[in-house]
Design a protein around this motif. Structure first.
Motif, PDB file in Angstrom:
ATOM      1  N   VAL A 172      -4.813   6.718  -8.623  1.00  9.79           N
ATOM      2  CA  VAL A 172      -3.441   6.197  -8.632  1.00  9.79           C
ATOM      3  C   VAL A 172      -2.621   6.971  -7.618  1.00  9.79           C
ATOM      4  O   VAL A 172      -3.030   8.045  -7.148  1.00  9.79           O
ATOM      5  CB  VAL A 172      -2.802   6.303 -10.037  1.00  9.79           C
ATOM      6  CG1 VAL A 172      -3.537   5.415 -11.023  1.00  9.79           C
ATOM      7  CG2 VAL A 172      -2.811   7.745 -10.533  1.00  9.79           C
ATOM      8  N   TYR A 176       3.711   8.508 -13.039  1.00  2.32           N
ATOM      9  CA  TYR A 176       4.722   7.556 -13.484  1.00  2.32           C
ATOM     10  C   TYR A 176       5.344   8.057 -14.788  1.00  2.32           C
ATOM     11  O   TYR A 176       4.723   8.851 -15.506  1.00  2.32           O
ATOM     12  CB  TYR A 176       4.112   6.169 -13.693  1.00  2.32           C
ATOM     13  CG  TYR A 176       3.772   5.457 -12.399  1.00  2.32           C
ATOM     14  CD1 TYR A 176       4.610   4.468 -11.889  1.00  2.32           C
ATOM     15  CD2 TYR A 176       2.632   5.791 -11.676  1.00  2.32           C
ATOM     16  CE1 TYR A 176       4.312   3.822 -10.693  1.00  2.32           C
ATOM     17  CE2 TYR A 176       2.320   5.155 -10.480  1.00  2.32           C
ATOM     18  CZ  TYR A 176       3.167   4.171  -9.994  1.00  2.32           C
ATOM     19  OH  TYR A 176       2.873   3.540  -8.812  1.00  2.32           O
ATOM     20  N   PRO A 180       1.238   3.469 -16.081  1.00  8.32           N
ATOM     21  CA  PRO A 180       1.544   2.632 -14.905  1.00  8.32           C
ATOM     22  C   PRO A 180       1.254   1.150 -15.111  1.00  8.32           C
ATOM     23  O   PRO A 180       1.715   0.320 -14.320  1.00  8.32           O
ATOM     24  CB  PRO A 180       0.659   3.238 -13.809  1.00  8.32           C
ATOM     25  CG  PRO A 180      -0.360   4.055 -14.508  1.00  8.32           C
ATOM     26  CD  PRO A 180       0.263   4.517 -15.781  1.00  8.32           C
ATOM     27  N   ALA A 185       7.312   0.795 -15.726  1.00  9.64           N
ATOM     28  CA  ALA A 185       6.978   2.160 -15.307  1.00  9.64           C
ATOM     29  C   ALA A 185       7.601   2.476 -13.952  1.00  9.64           C
ATOM     30  O   ALA A 185       7.580   1.651 -13.041  1.00  9.64           O
ATOM     31  CB  ALA A 185       5.466   2.332 -15.251  1.00  9.64           C
ATOM     32  N   PHE A 187       7.803   5.225 -10.699  1.00  9.37           N
ATOM     33  CA  PHE A 187       7.108   6.289  -9.980  1.00  9.37           C
ATOM     34  C   PHE A 187       7.974   7.539  -9.950  1.00  9.37           C
ATOM     35  O   PHE A 187       9.189   7.475  -9.772  1.00  9.37           O
ATOM     36  CB  PHE A 187       6.776   5.835  -8.559  1.00  9.37           C
ATOM     37  CG  PHE A 187       6.086   6.876  -7.735  1.00  9.37           C
ATOM     38  CD1 PHE A 187       4.738   7.141  -7.918  1.00  9.37           C
ATOM     39  CD2 PHE A 187       6.784   7.598  -6.773  1.00  9.37           C
ATOM     40  CE1 PHE A 187       4.090   8.112  -7.157  1.00  9.37           C
ATOM     41  CE2 PHE A 187       6.148   8.563  -6.011  1.00  9.37           C
ATOM     42  CZ  PHE A 187       4.795   8.818  -6.202  1.00  9.37           C
TER      43      PHE A 187
END
Length: 380
Positions: A172, A176, A180, A185, A187
Motif C-alpha cells: 500500500v 490511512y 484503506p 479512509a 491518507f
C-alpha cells in the motif's frame, strides 16, 4: 540533492514472491537493485532487510501460506533462503553489486554483547562495499524465541547502525486513518505520534507476518533512535529514491529531534518482554527524574523468569508502564530478596551487593511518544 546517509530498506514478502506461483519476482528485484545502485552512487550506505524466504520455499515443501504450520515454515525458510539470495545475487551482479547474507535471531538483538558483535559485522561489510541482506533465521526459530516480523527487525537494524532513514516497502502507499478499503479512509502523509493511529492498523498480508501495526511499532522504535521512517508502495520504477526525494506519495514518521543515546535506545526498544516489576505510583513518579534506582523494597510484584542483564519493564500501581531497565539479578534472586526484606542481601545471596535491582544508570523512563506495553496479568 539528497543528503548522504545510512539507509535501511525493509522489503515485504508480497513484493518479492509471486503470490500464486511462489517464485521470485525478478521484475521488482531489477527495479529495486537499480535504485540501490543509484543511492550508493550518491554516497549512501544501504542495508536490506528482506522477507521472502518462507514464501519462496513453501512450494518446495508442498505447503501454502494458508496450510503451513510452524515446522512447515521452518523447513520452507531453509529451502527458500538459497532461492532468495540467488535471485538477489543474479540481479545484483548486473549492477556490479556484491551482497552478503546476515541471519539473526532474537538474542542477537536482546543480548547487548551479541548486538555489538552484529553491528561490527554489518559495519565491516559496509566498509568493504558489500550490501548486507539481513533476515531472521526462520529455519531455527520458534514462536517463543523469534522476532516475529521483519518490520521491527529492520527498525532494530536501523538503531544498530545509526541509520537516518528506514524505508518500509509494502503493498500500500502508506498509512490511512482507517482500513484503506473503507471509502472514507484518508491518507496520512506525516506522523509524529504513532499511538494515535494504532487502532486503525489491524490485519496483515497473506504472505507476510506483519501488518500496518508492526510497521508503526517499527517506526516508533526507529524515531526514538533518531531515524525517520517512510512507509511506501514498493511497485514503482524508483521505489527508494522517489520516496526520499518526495516525488511520490508515502507516509513519513518523523524522527525524534532529541534521540536517545545508543545505550538508552537499546534498553527501551525491546522485541520481547523478558520480565516486569510493579512499583508504587510514588516510586514510579520518582523514576521519571532518571536518577533513582529500583530497590528491593520498591517491588510490589514481579512477573517472568529472567536472568541477570535482562531488560525489565517497570509498571506503576495502575498498570501503566513507566520505565525499562537492566536487571542486576535473576528472577529467583529477586524473589529471595523481596521475600526476606529484613535480611541483608549479602547474607541471602552469598556475595557482596548493594541490593539494587536496577541501578539508575541502567534505567530509562519512557516518554509520552514511546509505545507502551500492556502489563502482564500477574501485575496488572
Amino acid at each position: 540533492m539528497i543528503d548522504k546517509r545510512n539507509i535501511v530498506i525493509k522489503i515485504g514478502s508480497a513484493l518479492l514472491a509471486n503470490q500464486d506461483l511462489l517464485t521470485p519476482r525478478f521484475g521488482f528485484l531489477q527495479r529495486l537493485m537499480e535504485d540501490v545502485t543509484r543511492l550508493r552512487a550518491e554516497g549512501h550506505d544501504v542495508i536490506l532487510c528482506s522477507s521472502g524466504s518462507v514464501a519462496l520455499g513453501l512450494r518446495i515443501v508442498g505447503e501454502t501460506p494458508e496450510t503451513a504450520g510452524v515446522s512447515d515454515k521452518q523447513a520452507a525458510a531453509a529451502c527458500g533462503m538459497p532461492l532468495l539470495l540467488n535471485a538477489y545475487k543474479q540481479v545484483g551482479h548486473e549492477f556490479g553489486l556484491e551482497i552478503a547474507q546476515v541471519l539473526l535471531t532474537l538474542d542477537d538483538f536482546e543480548d547487548h554483547r551479541r548486538f555489538l558483535n552484529t553491528r561490527n559485522t554489518v559495519h565491516r561489510l559496509l566498509e568493504a562495499g558489500v550490501i548486507p541482506i539481513i533476515n531472521e533465521n526462520d529455519s531455527i526459530t520458534t514462536e517463543e524465541i523469534r522476532v516475529g516480523d521483519n518490520d521491527r527487525l529492520a527498525a532494530k537494524v536501523a538503531q544498530m547502525i545509526g541509520a537516518k532513514d528506514l524505508i518500509i516497502l509494502t503493498g500500500v502507499d502508506g498509512l490511512y486513518d482507517r482500513n484503506p478499503d473503507d471509502p472514507d479512509a484518508r491518507f496520512v502523509p506525516e506522523v509524529d505520534d504513532v499511538s494515535e493511529y494504532m487502532a486503525a492498523t489491524q490485519g496483515k498480508s497473506t504472505l507476510g507476518t506483519g501488518g500496518m501495526a508492526t510497521k508503526l511499532q517499527a517506526a516508533n522504535m526507529a524515531q526514538e533512535a533518531g531515524c525517520t521512517t517512510w512507509i511506501a508502495q514498493g511497485e514503482a520504477d524508483r521505489p527508494l529514491s522517489s520516496v526520499l526525494s518526495g516525488e511520490r506519495r508515502a507516509t513519513r514518521i518523523i524522527a525524534n529531534p532529541n534521540p536517545r543515546s545508543g545505550w538508552d535506545s537499546w534498553i527501551t526498544n525491546r522485541l520481547q518482554m523478558a520480565g516486569s516489576l510493579c512499583v508504587s505510583n510514588a516510586v514510579a513518579d520518582a523514576l521519571d527524574g532518571g536518577a533513582r534506582s529500583v530497590r528491593r523494597e520498591d517491588v510490589i510484584s514481579m512477573d517472568g523468569d529472567f536472568t541477570r542483564g535482562d531488560v525489565l519493564h517497570i509498571y506503576d500501581g495502575k498498570g501503566i508502564e513507566r520505565a525499562r531497565g537492566l536487571s542486576d539479578f535473576t528472577s529467583e534472586e529477586i524473589r529471595v530478596l523481596t521475600n526476606n526484606p529484613d535480611t541483608a542481601a549479602e547474607q541471602l545471596l552469598g556475595y557482596r551487593t548493594r541490593g539494587e535491582i536496577i541501578r539508575s544508570a541502567n534505567l530509562v523512563p519512557l516518554d509520552t511518544r514511546h509505545l507502551l506495553w500492556d502489563a502482564p496479568e500477574a501485575i496488572a
